[in-house]
Scaffold this motif. Structure first.
Motif, PDB file in Angstrom:
ATOM      1  N   ASN A 133      40.897   7.237  -4.129  1.00 38.46           N
ATOM      2  CA  ASN A 133      40.530   6.294  -5.195  1.00 38.46           C
ATOM      3  C   ASN A 133      39.365   5.403  -4.801  1.00 38.46           C
ATOM      4  O   ASN A 133      38.486   5.108  -5.606  1.00 38.46           O
ATOM      5  CB  ASN A 133      41.726   5.404  -5.547  1.00 38.46           C
ATOM      6  N   GLU A 134      39.390   4.969  -3.549  1.00 38.19           N
ATOM      7  CA  GLU A 134      38.289   4.118  -3.064  1.00 38.19           C
ATOM      8  C   GLU A 134      36.972   4.887  -3.087  1.00 38.19           C
ATOM      9  O   GLU A 134      35.936   4.344  -3.449  1.00 38.19           O
ATOM     10  CB  GLU A 134      38.593   3.607  -1.648  1.00 38.19           C
ATOM     11  N   LYS A 135      37.050   6.151  -2.733  1.00 36.26           N
ATOM     12  CA  LYS A 135      35.826   6.963  -2.764  1.00 36.26           C
ATOM     13  C   LYS A 135      35.336   7.123  -4.202  1.00 36.26           C
ATOM     14  O   LYS A 135      34.144   7.065  -4.487  1.00 36.26           O
ATOM     15  CB  LYS A 135      36.083   8.344  -2.156  1.00 36.26           C
ATOM     16  N   LYS A 136      36.308   7.312  -5.096  1.00 37.28           N
ATOM     17  CA  LYS A 136      35.954   7.510  -6.501  1.00 37.28           C
ATOM     18  C   LYS A 136      35.257   6.276  -7.075  1.00 37.28           C
ATOM     19  O   LYS A 136      34.294   6.372  -7.838  1.00 37.28           O
ATOM     20  CB  LYS A 136      37.230   7.802  -7.306  1.00 37.28           C
ATOM     21  N   SER A 137      35.755   5.119  -6.673  1.00 32.90           N
ATOM     22  CA  SER A 137      35.160   3.904  -7.246  1.00 32.90           C
ATOM     23  C   SER A 137      33.967   3.404  -6.431  1.00 32.90           C
ATOM     24  O   SER A 137      33.413   2.347  -6.718  1.00 32.90           O
ATOM     25  CB  SER A 137      36.217   2.810  -7.386  1.00 32.90           C
ATOM     26  N   ALA A 138      33.574   4.162  -5.406  1.00 29.49           N
ATOM     27  CA  ALA A 138      32.437   3.727  -4.576  1.00 29.49           C
ATOM     28  C   ALA A 138      31.111   4.303  -5.074  1.00 29.49           C
ATOM     29  O   ALA A 138      30.093   4.204  -4.395  1.00 29.49           O
ATOM     30  CB  ALA A 138      32.670   4.120  -3.122  1.00 29.49           C
ATOM     31  N   GLY A 139      31.140   4.893  -6.264  1.00 34.72           N
ATOM     32  CA  GLY A 139      29.884   5.402  -6.829  1.00 34.72           C
ATOM     33  C   GLY A 139      29.031   4.267  -7.364  1.00 34.72           C
ATOM     34  O   GLY A 139      29.477   3.121  -7.458  1.00 34.72           O
ATOM     35  N   LEU A 140      27.793   4.576  -7.730  1.00 34.46           N
ATOM     36  CA  LEU A 140      26.905   3.550  -8.287  1.00 34.46           C
ATOM     37  C   LEU A 140      27.211   3.361  -9.775  1.00 34.46           C
ATOM     38  O   LEU A 140      27.649   4.290 -10.455  1.00 34.46           O
ATOM     39  CB  LEU A 140      25.438   3.965  -8.105  1.00 34.46           C
ATOM     40  N   TYR A 141      26.949   2.162 -10.274  1.00 33.86           N
ATOM     41  CA  TYR A 141      27.253   1.823 -11.671  1.00 33.86           C
ATOM     42  C   TYR A 141      26.145   2.362 -12.565  1.00 33.86           C
ATOM     43  O   TYR A 141      24.970   2.035 -12.397  1.00 33.86           O
ATOM     44  CB  TYR A 141      27.368   0.306 -11.800  1.00 33.86           C
ATOM     45  N   GLU A 142      26.534   3.213 -13.530  1.00 31.72           N
ATOM     46  CA  GLU A 142      25.518   3.870 -14.368  1.00 31.72           C
ATOM     47  C   GLU A 142      25.199   3.067 -15.624  1.00 31.72           C
ATOM     48  O   GLU A 142      26.079   2.473 -16.254  1.00 31.72           O
ATOM     49  CB  GLU A 142      25.979   5.283 -14.753  1.00 31.72           C
ATOM     50  N   LEU A 143      23.921   3.074 -15.984  1.00 27.70           N
ATOM     51  CA  LEU A 143      23.432   2.355 -17.173  1.00 27.70           C
ATOM     52  C   LEU A 143      22.793   3.358 -18.130  1.00 27.70           C
ATOM     53  O   LEU A 143      22.522   4.498 -17.759  1.00 27.70           O
ATOM     54  CB  LEU A 143      22.383   1.318 -16.747  1.00 27.70           C
ATOM     55  N   ASN A 144      22.512   2.906 -19.346  1.00 25.16           N
ATOM     56  CA  ASN A 144      21.875   3.794 -20.322  1.00 25.16           C
ATOM     57  C   ASN A 144      20.372   3.838 -20.069  1.00 25.16           C
ATOM     58  O   ASN A 144      19.738   2.807 -19.851  1.00 25.16           O
ATOM     59  CB  ASN A 144      22.108   3.270 -21.738  1.00 25.16           C
TER      60      ASN A 144
END
Ligand code: FES
Ligand SMILES: [Fe+2]
Length: 382
Positions: A133-144
């Motif tokens: 789960n920590e790995k999953k939420s360690a991605g970068l935040y995507e914008l439009n």
């Protein structure tokens, strides 16, 4: 903050504008952050590389940061473009500092790796201790991400309005200019912190009246002020004027019929895109401006200014014939004066509009009122 105090009538004759002192108010400043968040913003290209975003991101598996390094744009291995906040999920360093290509990019601070889809890839020494789960939420935040010709735009909202609704009226007028062939000049200061609220800068840009006074020795001499026109669209405004000397005007064949005249030539087309961008077209090329608020200080603006060259010879004459730097300096000086002077408690709170000269400032005041104070808020089209 009582909304009834800030009513801006739709009828320009009856309307009174928002008091300028409001633009310095910290509460108002906070409220307006939302407008910038839900609207489209120009992504400033990297400082040191004059290639366009489409060129930097031509290959699958490539990335480029924005000029201020707040954003990173990638093209993944399927060819899809993405835009992320360029903030590493480990300890907040920018995940990339320079453009590049490969299957992953690596944060320069402690080596966390990301896929070009923004997902966490690996982090030597740490990933063994991370849960799935920590790995999953360690991605970068995507914008439009929005595209128009060589220009990229970002929108941070979860239900973004259509970029096209903001730029289509401009596109319909300047569609014959080969914008993808315009080259960024890099000769001017492209980003600086300047005094004054972004709203003062924007209202100054939209103000026809000040030209004869503030730019009396520069711009006003180069144009035929009697021909000055303002056209209001739902989310943009066009101001345009004929040149005093047709030699410094547009080739009429490049513009739609209504801008053509037997003897006169259009000096410039100044497009304002709500809420804070300007696309200024000249026979030499394009100047893209953007005024962004700073996080905490309502008296300061981050001012972006990029030149894109269409005609090199004319660009060399941009100051002599199109008064480029004089107008910029005169505007910055005038806004600095206003910022000082509106703190004076005797300042008259509200002002009326001149119906034939101030349609654009009235439109902007009204839009702010609708978005910030009107009970049934006008929703930006989605
Ligand atoms: S801040 Fe990016 S790896 Fe530590
Ligand atoms: Fe000006």
């Amino acid at each position: 903050m009582d909304p009834r105090k800030f009513f801006v009538d739709q009828d320009i004759i009856r309307a009174q504008g928002l008091p300028k002192a409001l633009f310095l108010d910290p509460e108002f400043h906070l409220r307006t952050q939302e407008i910038f968040k839900i609207s489209w913003q120009f992504i400033p290209p990297p400082e040191t590389d004059l290639r366009t975003f489409p060129e930097l991101l031509a290959a699958r598996g490539s990335w480029a940061p924005s000029r201020d390094r707040k954003l990173i744009i990638t093209r993944d291995s399927y060819g899809t473009l993405h835009c992320f906040y360029n903030t590493c999920s480990h300890a907040g360093f920018p995940a990339v500092l320079f453009s590049g290509c490969g299957t992953h990019f690596e944060c320069p601070q402690h080596g966390r790796k990301y896929k070009l889809t923004g997902e966490f890839a690996s982090h030597t020494g740490l990933e063994e201790k991370m849960t799935a789960n920590e790995k999953k939420s360690a991605g970068l935040y995507e914008l439009n991400l929005g595209l128009w010709n060589q220009f990229f735009f970002v929108n941070a909202s979860t239900a973004p309005p259509k970029l096209w609704d903001f730029i289509k009226d401009m596109h319909n007028v300047i569609g014959l200019l080969a914008l993808n062939r315009f080259r960024r000049s890099g000769e001017i200061k492209e980003m600086e912190r300047v005094p004054g609220s972004p709203f003062l800068h924007i209202l100054n840009y939209l103000d026809e009246l000040h030209i004869t006074y503030i730019h009396g020795r520069s711009l006003a001499k180069a144009v035929d002020m009697k021909s000055y026109r303002t056209e209001i669209y739902p989310w943009s405004v066009l101001q345009w004027v004929f040149a005093e000397n047709p030699q410094y005007g547009f080739d009429p064949q490049l513009l739609p019929e209504r801008f053509r005249d037997a003897a006169k030539r259009v000096f410039a087309l100044w497009w304002f895109i709500f809420p804070n961008m300007a696309f200024n077209f000249y026979p030499w090329g394009l100047s893209v401006n953007m005024w962004l608020p700073t996080d905490r200080n309502p008296e300061t603006t981050i001012f972006y200014r990029h030149h894109y060259i269409w005609d090199n010879d004319k660009y060399a004459g941009r100051n002599e014939f199109w008064a480029d730097s004089a107008v910029n300096e005169e505007d910055l000086a005038a806004i600095q004066e206003t910022t000082r002077s509106i703190k004076n408690p005797s300042f008259l709170r509200q002002n009326k509009f001149l119906p034939d000269k101030e349609q654009a400032p009235h439109w902007f005041h009204r839009r702010l009122y609708e978005l910030l104070f009107e009970e049934r808020k006008t929703v930006i089209p989605r």
